[in-house]
Design an enzyme around this catalytic site. Sequence first.
Site, PDB file in Angstrom:
ATOM      1  N   LYS A 135      -6.229  -7.413  -4.187  1.00  0.00           N
ATOM      2  CA  LYS A 135      -4.883  -7.829  -3.810  1.00  0.00           C
ATOM      3  C   LYS A 135      -4.079  -6.694  -3.222  1.00  0.00           C
ATOM      4  O   LYS A 135      -3.069  -6.926  -2.582  1.00  0.00           O
ATOM      5  CB  LYS A 135      -4.161  -8.473  -4.998  1.00  0.00           C
ATOM      6  CG  LYS A 135      -3.970  -7.598  -6.222  1.00  0.00           C
ATOM      7  CD  LYS A 135      -3.068  -8.311  -7.218  1.00  0.00           C
ATOM      8  CE  LYS A 135      -3.671  -8.478  -8.578  1.00  0.00           C
ATOM      9  NZ  LYS A 135      -3.674  -7.266  -9.406  1.00  0.00           N
ATOM     10  N   LYS A 143      -8.630   4.944  -6.754  1.00  0.00           N
ATOM     11  CA  LYS A 143      -7.193   4.813  -6.470  1.00  0.00           C
ATOM     12  C   LYS A 143      -6.526   6.151  -6.190  1.00  0.00           C
ATOM     13  O   LYS A 143      -5.494   6.201  -5.529  1.00  0.00           O
ATOM     14  CB  LYS A 143      -6.486   4.087  -7.622  1.00  0.00           C
ATOM     15  CG  LYS A 143      -6.897   2.635  -7.707  1.00  0.00           C
ATOM     16  CD  LYS A 143      -5.880   1.761  -8.431  1.00  0.00           C
ATOM     17  CE  LYS A 143      -6.321   0.310  -8.297  1.00  0.00           C
ATOM     18  NZ  LYS A 143      -5.379  -0.649  -8.855  1.00  0.00           N
ATOM     19  N   LYS A 152     -14.687  -4.469  -2.784  1.00  0.00           N
ATOM     20  CA  LYS A 152     -14.324  -5.679  -3.521  1.00  0.00           C
ATOM     21  C   LYS A 152     -13.043  -6.290  -2.937  1.00  0.00           C
ATOM     22  O   LYS A 152     -12.185  -5.561  -2.437  1.00  0.00           O
ATOM     23  CB  LYS A 152     -14.210  -5.371  -5.027  1.00  0.00           C
ATOM     24  CG  LYS A 152     -12.818  -5.174  -5.547  1.00  0.00           C
ATOM     25  CD  LYS A 152     -12.781  -4.979  -7.041  1.00  0.00           C
ATOM     26  CE  LYS A 152     -11.411  -4.425  -7.409  1.00  0.00           C
ATOM     27  NZ  LYS A 152     -10.492  -5.287  -8.047  1.00  0.00           N
TER      28      LYS A 152
HETATM   29  P1  ATP Z   1      -5.735  -4.134  -7.430  1.00  0.00           P
HETATM   30  O1  ATP Z   1      -6.378  -4.391  -6.129  1.00  0.00           O
HETATM   31  O2  ATP Z   1      -4.242  -4.020  -7.394  1.00  0.00           O
HETATM   32  O3  ATP Z   1      -6.381  -3.039  -8.222  1.00  0.00           O
HETATM   33  P2  ATP Z   1      -7.170  -6.370  -8.419  1.00  0.00           P
HETATM   34  O4  ATP Z   1      -7.169  -7.368  -7.329  1.00  0.00           O
HETATM   35  O5  ATP Z   1      -8.389  -5.608  -8.713  1.00  0.00           O
HETATM   36  O6  ATP Z   1      -5.925  -5.427  -8.262  1.00  0.00           O
HETATM   37  P3  ATP Z   1      -6.500  -6.752 -11.181  1.00  0.00           P
HETATM   38  O7  ATP Z   1      -5.181  -7.155 -11.701  1.00  0.00           O
HETATM   39  O8  ATP Z   1      -6.829  -5.322 -11.307  1.00  0.00           O
HETATM   40  O9  ATP Z   1      -6.687  -7.168  -9.685  1.00  0.00           O
HETATM   41  O10 ATP Z   1      -7.634  -7.630 -11.830  1.00  0.00           O
HETATM   42  C1  ATP Z   1      -7.456  -8.782 -12.580  1.00  0.00           C
HETATM   43  C2  ATP Z   1      -8.793  -9.352 -12.953  1.00  0.00           C
HETATM   44  O11 ATP Z   1      -9.451  -9.862 -11.783  1.00  0.00           O
HETATM   45  C3  ATP Z   1      -9.754  -8.325 -13.552  1.00  0.00           C
HETATM   46  O12 ATP Z   1     -10.487  -8.939 -14.592  1.00  0.00           O
HETATM   47  C4  ATP Z   1     -10.667  -7.990 -12.423  1.00  0.00           C
HETATM   48  O13 ATP Z   1     -11.936  -7.568 -12.852  1.00  0.00           O
HETATM   49  C5  ATP Z   1     -10.753  -9.310 -11.688  1.00  0.00           C
HETATM   50  N1  ATP Z   1     -11.043  -9.108 -10.274  1.00  0.00           N
HETATM   51  C6  ATP Z   1     -10.270  -8.452  -9.392  1.00  0.00           C
HETATM   52  N2  ATP Z   1     -10.825  -8.460  -8.180  1.00  0.00           N
HETATM   53  C7  ATP Z   1     -12.004  -9.131  -8.307  1.00  0.00           C
HETATM   54  C8  ATP Z   1     -13.041  -9.470  -7.389  1.00  0.00           C
HETATM   55  N3  ATP Z   1     -12.971  -9.101  -6.126  1.00  0.00           N
HETATM   56  N4  ATP Z   1     -14.093 -10.169  -7.846  1.00  0.00           N
HETATM   57  C9  ATP Z   1     -14.166 -10.545  -9.132  1.00  0.00           C
HETATM   58  N5  ATP Z   1     -13.216 -10.258 -10.050  1.00  0.00           N
HETATM   59  C10 ATP Z   1     -12.145  -9.555  -9.645  1.00  0.00           C
END
Ligand code: ATP
Length: 328
Positions: A195, A111, A192
């Site tokens: 969002k 990040k 990955k």
């Molecule tokens: P950002 O992109 O803003 O960092 P994020 O999409 O990674 O956000 P988080 O709020 O950080 O979302 O994650 C919430 C939960 O979803 C965490 O347990 C994270 O491990 C899981 N998660 C996020 N993205 C994935 C993915 N692509 N596959 C599986 N689990 C995910």
Amino acid sequence: MKTVLSGIQPSGKLTLGNYIGAMKNFVKLQNDYACNFMVVDLHAITVAQDPKALREQSEAVAALFIAAGIDPGKANVYMQSHVPPHAELGWILTTLTSMGELERMTQFKDKAAGKESVGAGLFVYPSLMAADILVYNADLVPVGEDQKQHLELARDLASRFNHRFGEYFTSPDPYIPEVGARIMSLDDASKKMSKSNPNPGSYIALLDTPDEIRKKISRATTDSGKEVRYDPAEKPEISNLMSIYSECSGKSLAEIQNEYEGQMYGGFKKDLAEVAVSVLEPLQKRYYEIRESGQLYDILAKGADRAMETASRTLNDVKERMGFLLPR
Ligand code: ATP
Ligand code: LTN
């Protein structure tokens, strides 16, 4: 009863990655554990958030928890910022965390990469996450693969505290799905699904319309071969789509591979889109019902009250052990 804690940031639109990697397991665990599921707004502000968007996204994440099947009668659903001991224990644990530990965190490195200026909150974020977990002495933390390193820090901080101030914290275990621990981007299977990716075509948002879902899956990158075969090293794109299929349908990867043997990607993708729509359509219906019902703030208040009981007790115990004067 053992305790579960997890959180999701209101930093954008929740994706199918969040659902498969985390929320599906929240729903599964609520029957057998004392569960706490938070919208981690204090974490979200470690990168700049527009106030109006933060408000909307916070309500959306809370409503999506319930729409996904979390029963607020069984699990505590609340905002992290409504339970102040998180922030306070977060500070205390920051003082037990070394710079080196934080510098090694891959999420921070990702990040911060290429940014001219990075907030200190983004750097110390893993200590706050450790506090989230330890403040309930949680046994189990359902998360996606990307959170494993943060969870290891929580375990290290628990044992460091216990070593210095006497046995107190439980060492939390991660609870990571076997398939779908890391759902990848639809446009690039080396990243990955996230969002905060600026390209909406890279993810399926939980609130995308059925047509948007169909369009995004039909445009998802694939290799130039034609075998629907699970092989993450050689066929990362198809393997990712198969994982999504498996998690949305309940079929195993082997069953899916058999079913599509000798078939083209087009048909597989069409079916995948329908499988995803069949999971998300009822979820969306519940989501809009909850938003319209006006019950959300009540649910959040009850969740925070119940969470507060445990969290404030832990904070007092911690302070007492460390030598703080407790008010008399
Ligand atoms: P950002 O992109 O803003 O960092 P994020 O999409 O990674 O956000 P988080 O709020 O950080 O979302 O994650 C919430 C939960 O979803 C965490 O347990 C994270 O491990 C899981 N998660 C996020 N993205 C994935 C993915 N692509 N596959 C599986 N689990 C995910
Ligand atoms: N760091 C997590 C969100 C998060 C979390 C937590 C997850 C904050 N506190 C406590 C599990 C337990 C993320 O970025 N996905």
